[in-house]
Enzyme design. Sequence first.
Site, PDB file in Angstrom:
ATOM      1  N   ARG A 133       4.218   1.356  -1.363  1.00 60.09           N
ATOM      2  CA  ARG A 133       5.303   1.377  -2.342  1.00 60.09           C
ATOM      3  C   ARG A 133       5.066   0.379  -3.468  1.00 60.09           C
ATOM      4  NH1 ARG A 133       9.783   1.588   0.090  1.00 60.09           N
ATOM      5  NH2 ARG A 133       8.861   1.734   2.175  1.00 60.09           N
ATOM      6  N   SER A 182      -7.898  -5.507   7.298  1.00 68.12           N
ATOM      7  CA  SER A 182      -9.288  -5.360   7.735  1.00 68.12           C
ATOM      8  C   SER A 182      -9.536  -6.128   9.030  1.00 68.12           C
ATOM      9  CB  SER A 182     -10.238  -5.859   6.643  1.00 68.12           C
ATOM     10  OG  SER A 182     -10.082  -5.116   5.457  1.00 68.12           O
ATOM     11  N   CYS A 233       0.819  -1.212   0.000  1.00 63.20           N
ATOM     12  CA  CYS A 233       0.000   0.000   0.000  1.00 63.20           C
ATOM     13  C   CYS A 233       0.851   1.258   0.000  1.00 63.20           C
ATOM     14  CB  CYS A 233      -0.950   0.005   1.191  1.00 63.20           C
ATOM     15  SG  CYS A 233      -0.131  -0.106   2.795  1.00 63.20           S
ATOM     16  N   ASP A 287       5.845  -4.230  11.310  1.00 65.96           N
ATOM     17  CA  ASP A 287       6.317  -5.573  11.005  1.00 65.96           C
ATOM     18  C   ASP A 287       5.660  -6.211   9.788  1.00 65.96           C
ATOM     19  OD1 ASP A 287       3.839  -5.895  12.077  1.00 65.96           O
ATOM     20  OD2 ASP A 287       4.431  -7.206  13.722  1.00 65.96           O
ATOM     21  N   GLN A 288       4.581  -5.646   9.277  1.00 63.51           N
ATOM     22  CA  GLN A 288       3.905  -6.270   8.141  1.00 63.51           C
ATOM     23  C   GLN A 288       4.784  -6.285   6.895  1.00 63.51           C
ATOM     24  OE1 GLN A 288      -0.093  -4.875   7.373  1.00 63.51           O
ATOM     25  NE2 GLN A 288      -0.560  -4.720   9.537  1.00 63.51           N
ATOM     26  N   SER A 318       9.465   2.483   6.246  1.00 62.07           N
ATOM     27  CA  SER A 318       8.004   2.450   6.270  1.00 62.07           C
ATOM     28  C   SER A 318       7.428   3.774   6.749  1.00 62.07           C
ATOM     29  CB  SER A 318       7.510   1.329   7.193  1.00 62.07           C
ATOM     30  OG  SER A 318       7.929   0.067   6.728  1.00 62.07           O
ATOM     31  N   GLY A 321     -13.874  -5.524   3.514  1.00 64.66           N
ATOM     32  CA  GLY A 321     -12.677  -6.328   3.309  1.00 64.66           C
ATOM     33  C   GLY A 321     -12.502  -7.289   4.464  1.00 64.66           C
ATOM     34  N   ALA A 322     -11.855  -8.422   4.194  1.00 66.05           N
ATOM     35  CA  ALA A 322     -11.639  -9.412   5.251  1.00 66.05           C
ATOM     36  C   ALA A 322     -10.212  -9.929   5.232  1.00 66.05           C
ATOM     37  CB  ALA A 322     -12.630 -10.575   5.097  1.00 66.05           C
TER      38      ALA A 322
END
EC number: 1.2.1.70
Length: 441
Positions: free
Chosen positions: A52, A195, A50, A115-116, A109, A190-191
Amino acid sequence: MFVVAAGLNHRTAPVAIREQLAFARHGLPPALCRLKEEAGVEGCVILSTCNRTEVYIACNQEEAGLKAAKNFLGRSCKLALADLEGYLYTLNTHHAVRHLFRVAAGLDSMILGEDQVLAQVAEAYQVARETGTTNNVLNTLWQQAIYAGKRVRTETRIDANTVSVSYAAVELARQVFHDELDGRTVLVIGAGKMSTLAARYLKDKGVTTVLVSNRSYDRAVALAATIGGQAVRLDALEDYLPRADIVISCTAASHYILHRDQVARAVAARPGVPLMLIDIAVPRDIEPAAGDLPGVKLYDIDDLQQVVLANLEERKKAARQAEGIIAAEAEAFFQWLGSLYVVPTIVALKEKAEAIKNAEVRRACNRLGQLTTREQKIITSMATTIVNQLLHDAIVNLKAAALTPRGHLYVEALQELFELRVDHTLPGPDMAVSVEGGRKY
């Protein structure tokens, strides 16, 4: 062999531009194949999140690799390349390697230390590997970047008290409603992972009613069940929109999920009641014009910057420590990369020795007449041991000299003395070369 990178991120381009160049997970394999076909590209990986979109290319000439990267990005974007270039950055080998390591560590970031991104880096590599567009250099680079990212999180407090994009979205809602989320109804569209995190944070903050809508109704039901919420079919979204005080949307759709006219009808059905829309998807889920409606506040992912400043100072201290780890791991990779030129000579030397060994073993077995299988294995094993011991010191010393001026002299001497036929292409993905501290790449 060189590694170059090109792309854009949250610092160089707003979400309205980033969404023009975002790749969905299912779109990565064909995109990778198109990039691999560009002139000068020996291997490639695409990292699209989301915040880059970046392409990493292994190439024999940096200039050709950067040209291929820009051409690919230009053809993949809805903007003309001339308009896109103002948002792009291009990185040569030294900068590209360090940049990737910093990305994996969460140092580049929007939310320092989040950490994502490490999982996203790993997934980008996995997709490229499965698609067949990586080579030895990219395999080693990506594995080392993931290792560096893990080291940073293990050895520093970079992710202590950090916030995710989902958490930041919920915090923004809490600030707008002055900490009064009790009794509010929130619609989560969204799931996926983001989300899911948002829905859980909402419950933790006291939201009593959470509606979950998703293209896959079964996934909406599953998420709703974990938080005590209610699942809503996506085609019935407009029926439930008037009930919501807050909408948080994050899907992988390539088109708008909520249009201005849908939001207008929802607002008209509840006059005087404000509606907060938080769109953390890239590409965006909510038509920007919806934010112009009276009583509607629309925020996108770029609006979350104010929230992520929380606990930033402590993470900045950890970031300085992390930079040292990144520098050490990058230097180890550069040493490995700098030693690759000796590999074709080592391979040729081993192949010639193996050919001589096999020929002499066959000749000896023929002269000895009828030998048992065990006796043949003993002779072969003895010959293999002799060859390995004879070559061992030469190969070890050649690797050790690879990063010194003697390295090229040794290569030329071995090739001439042993009359080696050298294949100067790089080794395959499984060829490992150890150049320092016993670490093997």
